[in-house]
Design a protein around this motif. Structure first.
Motif, PDB file in Angstrom:
ATOM      1  N   GLU A 173      17.743  -8.322  -6.721  1.00  0.00           N
ATOM      2  CA  GLU A 173      17.543  -9.659  -6.159  1.00  0.00           C
ATOM      3  C   GLU A 173      17.773  -9.706  -4.645  1.00  0.00           C
ATOM      4  OE1 GLU A 173      19.864 -12.355  -8.561  1.00  0.00           O
ATOM      5  OE2 GLU A 173      18.590 -12.005 -10.318  1.00  0.00           O
ATOM      6  N   ARG A 174      17.093  -8.776  -3.973  1.00  0.00           N
ATOM      7  CA  ARG A 174      17.168  -8.753  -2.513  1.00  0.00           C
ATOM      8  C   ARG A 174      15.774  -8.608  -1.922  1.00  0.00           C
ATOM      9  NH1 ARG A 174      20.565  -3.297  -2.010  1.00  0.00           N
ATOM     10  NH2 ARG A 174      19.124  -1.870  -2.971  1.00  0.00           N
ATOM     11  N   ALA A 175      15.686  -8.783  -0.622  1.00  0.00           N
ATOM     12  CA  ALA A 175      14.384  -8.725   0.053  1.00  0.00           C
ATOM     13  C   ALA A 175      13.723  -7.372  -0.173  1.00  0.00           C
ATOM     14  CB  ALA A 175      14.554  -8.981   1.542  1.00  0.00           C
ATOM     15  N   SER A 176      12.428  -7.406  -0.342  1.00  0.00           N
ATOM     16  CA  SER A 176      11.659  -6.193  -0.598  1.00  0.00           C
ATOM     17  C   SER A 176      11.353  -5.457   0.697  1.00  0.00           C
ATOM     18  CB  SER A 176      10.336  -6.558  -1.285  1.00  0.00           C
ATOM     19  OG  SER A 176       9.554  -5.412  -1.478  1.00  0.00           O
ATOM     20  N   ALA A 177      11.409  -4.151   0.631  1.00  0.00           N
ATOM     21  CA  ALA A 177      10.956  -3.311   1.741  1.00  0.00           C
ATOM     22  C   ALA A 177       9.476  -2.975   1.567  1.00  0.00           C
ATOM     23  CB  ALA A 177      11.783  -2.034   1.814  1.00  0.00           C
ATOM     24  N   LEU A 178       8.939  -3.312   0.400  1.00  0.00           N
ATOM     25  CA  LEU A 178       7.559  -2.976   0.067  1.00  0.00           C
ATOM     26  C   LEU A 178       6.638  -4.183   0.150  1.00  0.00           C
ATOM     27  CD1 LEU A 178       8.069  -0.817  -3.159  1.00  0.00           C
ATOM     28  CD2 LEU A 178       7.702  -0.004  -0.823  1.00  0.00           C
ATOM     29  N   ASN A 179       5.385  -3.888   0.378  1.00  0.00           N
ATOM     30  CA  ASN A 179       4.302  -4.840   0.202  1.00  0.00           C
ATOM     31  C   ASN A 179       3.595  -4.439  -1.088  1.00  0.00           C
ATOM     32  OD1 ASN A 179       4.039  -6.212   3.015  1.00  0.00           O
ATOM     33  ND2 ASN A 179       4.188  -4.026   3.467  1.00  0.00           N
ATOM     34  N   ILE A 180       3.149  -5.419  -1.850  1.00  0.00           N
ATOM     35  CA  ILE A 180       2.260  -5.155  -2.978  1.00  0.00           C
ATOM     36  C   ILE A 180       0.972  -5.902  -2.701  1.00  0.00           C
ATOM     37  CG2 ILE A 180       1.877  -5.409  -5.448  1.00  0.00           C
ATOM     38  CD1 ILE A 180       4.898  -5.213  -5.862  1.00  0.00           C
ATOM     39  N   GLN A 181      -0.146  -5.194  -2.820  1.00  0.00           N
ATOM     40  CA  GLN A 181      -1.443  -5.761  -2.460  1.00  0.00           C
ATOM     41  C   GLN A 181      -2.484  -5.456  -3.539  1.00  0.00           C
ATOM     42  OE1 GLN A 181      -3.578  -3.837   0.798  1.00  0.00           O
ATOM     43  NE2 GLN A 181      -4.169  -5.858   1.582  1.00  0.00           N
ATOM     44  N   ALA A 182      -3.340  -6.428  -3.799  1.00  0.00           N
ATOM     45  CA  ALA A 182      -4.482  -6.224  -4.693  1.00  0.00           C
ATOM     46  C   ALA A 182      -5.558  -5.470  -3.918  1.00  0.00           C
ATOM     47  CB  ALA A 182      -5.011  -7.566  -5.178  1.00  0.00           C
ATOM     48  N   LEU A 183      -5.993  -4.336  -4.452  1.00  0.00           N
ATOM     49  CA  LEU A 183      -7.083  -3.580  -3.827  1.00  0.00           C
ATOM     50  C   LEU A 183      -8.440  -4.038  -4.344  1.00  0.00           C
ATOM     51  CD1 LEU A 183      -5.619   0.033  -3.853  1.00  0.00           C
ATOM     52  CD2 LEU A 183      -5.655  -1.634  -1.988  1.00  0.00           C
ATOM     53  N   GLU A 184      -8.433  -4.666  -5.489  1.00  0.00           N
ATOM     54  CA  GLU A 184      -9.608  -5.268  -6.102  1.00  0.00           C
ATOM     55  C   GLU A 184      -9.155  -6.638  -6.593  1.00  0.00           C
ATOM     56  OE1 GLU A 184     -10.944  -1.009  -8.180  1.00  0.00           O
ATOM     57  OE2 GLU A 184     -10.245  -2.656  -9.440  1.00  0.00           O
ATOM     58  N   GLU A 185     -10.089  -7.465  -7.020  1.00  0.00           N
ATOM     59  CA  GLU A 185      -9.654  -8.688  -7.680  1.00  0.00           C
ATOM     60  C   GLU A 185      -8.844  -8.266  -8.905  1.00  0.00           C
ATOM     61  OE1 GLU A 185     -11.621 -12.144 -10.284  1.00  0.00           O
ATOM     62  OE2 GLU A 185     -12.307 -12.112  -8.189  1.00  0.00           O
TER      63      GLU A 185
END
Length: 194
Positions: free
Chosen positions: A88-100
């Motif tokens: 429950e802490r800030a993420s160091a990662l980004n998560i991104q959709a590469l496709e819909e």
């Protein structure tokens, strides 16, 4: 969509119908557009996402300002930042959709409730986490023990579906290569020189 998740769960664990009904009540359907950030770095990760359709990636920006891919996810895989989600802490990662992407998402409270109430679902998630940990561990071992060409061959043989779906520069980042190095390997393979 929920049927796809239930089928996946049943591949790995025996789960009571009542537990599947609870799961269904706790998940939310979401759609993300191509290139949309599912989780921006610096924000807390509140969800685990089961990918029904599409492809996602998790990545961070290293101290040189370069994107470093940590993981990809496709249909029937889970995507989250476990460190942020669990701690429950800030993420160091980004998560991104590469496709819909169409996903089934569960938040931390719902996930904890499932684990508490259902031994079958707890077993399922344990198996999924073990599989993820083993894959990450093998990837690290490959990076230290194999040549670049061997790493590419291993990845290609284990995950051929990614080769066509993921841009070459992202695949290079994930494998720890420069795009130019990956291009040389692929050219050599296409010419039958390996």
């Amino acid at each position: 969509m929920v049927d796809q998740l239930i089928a996946h769960i049943r591949k790995f664990s025996t789960v009571e119908e009542a537990d599947l009904i609870l799961l269904e009540s706790l998940i939310r359907r979401k759609t993300y557009q191509k290139k949309e950030l599912v989780l921006p770095a610096g924000h807390r990760c509140h969800y685990q996402h089961f990918i029904v359709s599409g492809c996602m990636r998790s990545f961070f920006i290293n101290n040189k300002g370069v994107e470093q891919i940590v993981n990809f996810g496709i249909e029937n895989w889970w995507m989250t930042d476990y460190d942020s989600f669990v701690n429950e802490r800030a993420s160091a990662l980004n998560i991104q959709a590469l496709e819909e992407c169409e996903v089934l998402s569960i938040n931390k409270l719902g996930f904890d409730e499932l684990i508490r109430k259902s031994s079958g679902l707890a077993n399922y998630f344990r198996i999924i986490l073990e599989k993820r940990h083993i894959a990450d561990q093998r990837r690290i071992q490959y990076m230290f023990n194999l040549t670049g060409e061997e790493i590419y061959d291993t990845f290609f043989n284990l995950n051929p579906e990614f080769i066509q779906r993921v841009p070459q520069y992202m695949l290079a980042s994930y494998l720890g290569f420069t795009p130019e190095f990956l291009s040389k390997i692929r050219k050599k393979k296409s010419q039958g020189l390996s």
